[in-house]
Design an enzyme around this catalytic site. Structure first.
Site, mmCIF file in Angstrom:
data_model
loop_
_atom_site.group_PDB
_atom_site.id
_atom_site.type_symbol
_atom_site.label_atom_id
_atom_site.label_comp_id
_atom_site.label_asym_id
_atom_site.label_seq_id
_atom_site.Cartn_x
_atom_site.Cartn_y
_atom_site.Cartn_z
ATOM 1 N N GLY A 13 0.823 -1.216 0.000
ATOM 2 C CA GLY A 13 0.000 0.000 0.000
ATOM 3 C C GLY A 13 0.847 1.251 0.000
ATOM 4 N N ASN A 15 1.437 3.309 -2.263
ATOM 5 C CA ASN A 15 1.057 4.315 -3.257
ATOM 6 C C ASN A 15 0.178 5.430 -2.683
ATOM 7 O OD1 ASN A 15 -0.893 1.894 -3.410
ATOM 8 N ND2 ASN A 15 -2.112 3.588 -4.204
ATOM 9 N N GLY A 17 -1.637 7.433 1.212
ATOM 10 C CA GLY A 17 -1.784 7.536 2.654
ATOM 11 C C GLY A 17 -0.473 7.443 3.412
ATOM 12 N N GLY A 19 1.309 4.835 3.947
ATOM 13 C CA GLY A 19 2.267 4.011 3.223
ATOM 14 C C GLY A 19 3.092 4.812 2.237
ATOM 15 N N TYR A 167 -13.105 -3.937 11.958
ATOM 16 C CA TYR A 167 -11.833 -3.320 11.587
ATOM 17 C C TYR A 167 -10.841 -3.403 12.746
ATOM 18 C CZ TYR A 167 -8.308 0.226 10.671
ATOM 19 O OH TYR A 167 -7.109 0.869 10.517
#
Length: 315
Positions: A13, A15, A17, A19, A167
């Site tokens: 991930g 790409n 946020g 990350g 979550y």
């Protein structure tokens, strides 16, 4: 940050946020950073943004779909290296409203992507991590896991699906996996380290702009300023994972998180206690994850690459 020229790091991930900022900061050390992403166009845009911030950045991309367990072996084999110095398990999904969603493999989506996908990916990356002098598996948890407990009889939330709870439990599963992996690495005498982090509270409005990936308006940034008393932007939220990758004093089994109430500030070592330290629950989760994915992270010195015979697969 220490220089890391010659090392290779994978950020799932990477790409977008938090990350993205993990990848950008690691690229600043001179290392080769591989973005794991389902979307090649988004990965290309992130790589271009990193290069605009870090001249001569070494950034690559592999296709990575954690919702598709059958694709992960090929993703590991696509890594442009014969060793991996660290993987940051950062990618994840969060759904705020019903209905309950499933991956193509039939797993509840948040548990399936956030936990099972990373569990299985670690299996396929194990030979590359073991080939590094001191490979690291950095698993990203969440403050949301603090108030949750796993229901080992309903890991897939089939009986009681509440998005926030599901979550939080998926992130708790990730953290328990990271600590259990450390126990197994130490028992096996592996040089690989498993470290758990969480980013604290992170808001887009407090995050530095990275157009076209992230371009908040002036009004959005001003409205977000009061929240900076308690939380931070995603650039700062990346610090815990970056430290876990780079700091030579970091040890396996540790938990790193922001120092101010666990929500903001520079990363500090936090105690692992209560339900996070429950080795029995973690072992039962590990066994269930093996049953659900068909693979198990196993490490050893001098193991062959992902396509080699020593990568254990369980029917």
């Amino acid at each position: 940050m220490p220089r890391a020229v010659g090392k290779t790091f994978l950020v799932t991930g990477g790409n977008a946020g938090i990350g993205y900022f993990v990848a950008e900061q690691l690229a600043g050390t001179g290392a080769t950073v591989v973005l794991g992403s389902r979307d090649a166009d988004k990965a290309d845009a992130a790589a271009a943004s990193i290069r605009s911030q870090v001249p001569d950045a070494r950034v690559r991309h592999i296709r990575l779909d954690l919702a598709d367990l059958g694709s992960l072996k090929a993703s590991a084999e696509a890594l442009p290296t014969d060793r991996l110095d660290a993987v940051v398990h950062n990618a994840g999904v969060k759904f705020d409203q019903p209905p309950r969603r499933e991956t193509g493999d039939g797993h509840e989506a948040m548990f399936g992507i956030n936990h099972l996908g990373h569990f299985a990916l670690t299996h396929w990356l194990a030979p590359l991590l073991a080939a590094a002098p001191e490979g690291r598996v950095v698993t990203t948890g969440s403050f949301a896991a603090k108030s949750e407990r796993l229901d080992l009889e309903d890991l897939q939330s089939t009986r009681d699906y509440q998005p926030e709870r599901t979550y939080g439990r998926s992130k708790l599963a990730q953290m328990l996996f990271g600590f259990e992996l450390d126990r197994r690495l130490r028992a096996g005498g592996s040089t690989v380290r498993s470290v758990v982090t969480h980013p604290g509270g992170a808001l887009d409005s407090l995050t530095p702009p990275r157009p076209p990936l992230h371009a908040p308006t002036t009004g959005e940034r001003l409205r977000g300023l009061p929240a900076g008393i308690l939380v931070q932007g995603k650039e700062a939220a990346a610090w815990s994972a970056v430290r876990a990758v780079l700091d030579p004093t970091v040890r396996g089994g540790q938990l790193w998180a922001p120092k101010i109430f666990g929500l903001r500030g520079a990363p500090r070592l936090r105690p692992v206690r209560g339900h996070l330290a429950d080795a029995e629950v973690a072992a039962r989760l590990w066994s269930a994850s093996l049953d659900l994915t068909g693979v198990e992270p196993e490490f050893g010195p001098g193991r062959p690459g992902p396509s080699g015979a020593a990568a254990a697969v369980h029917p």
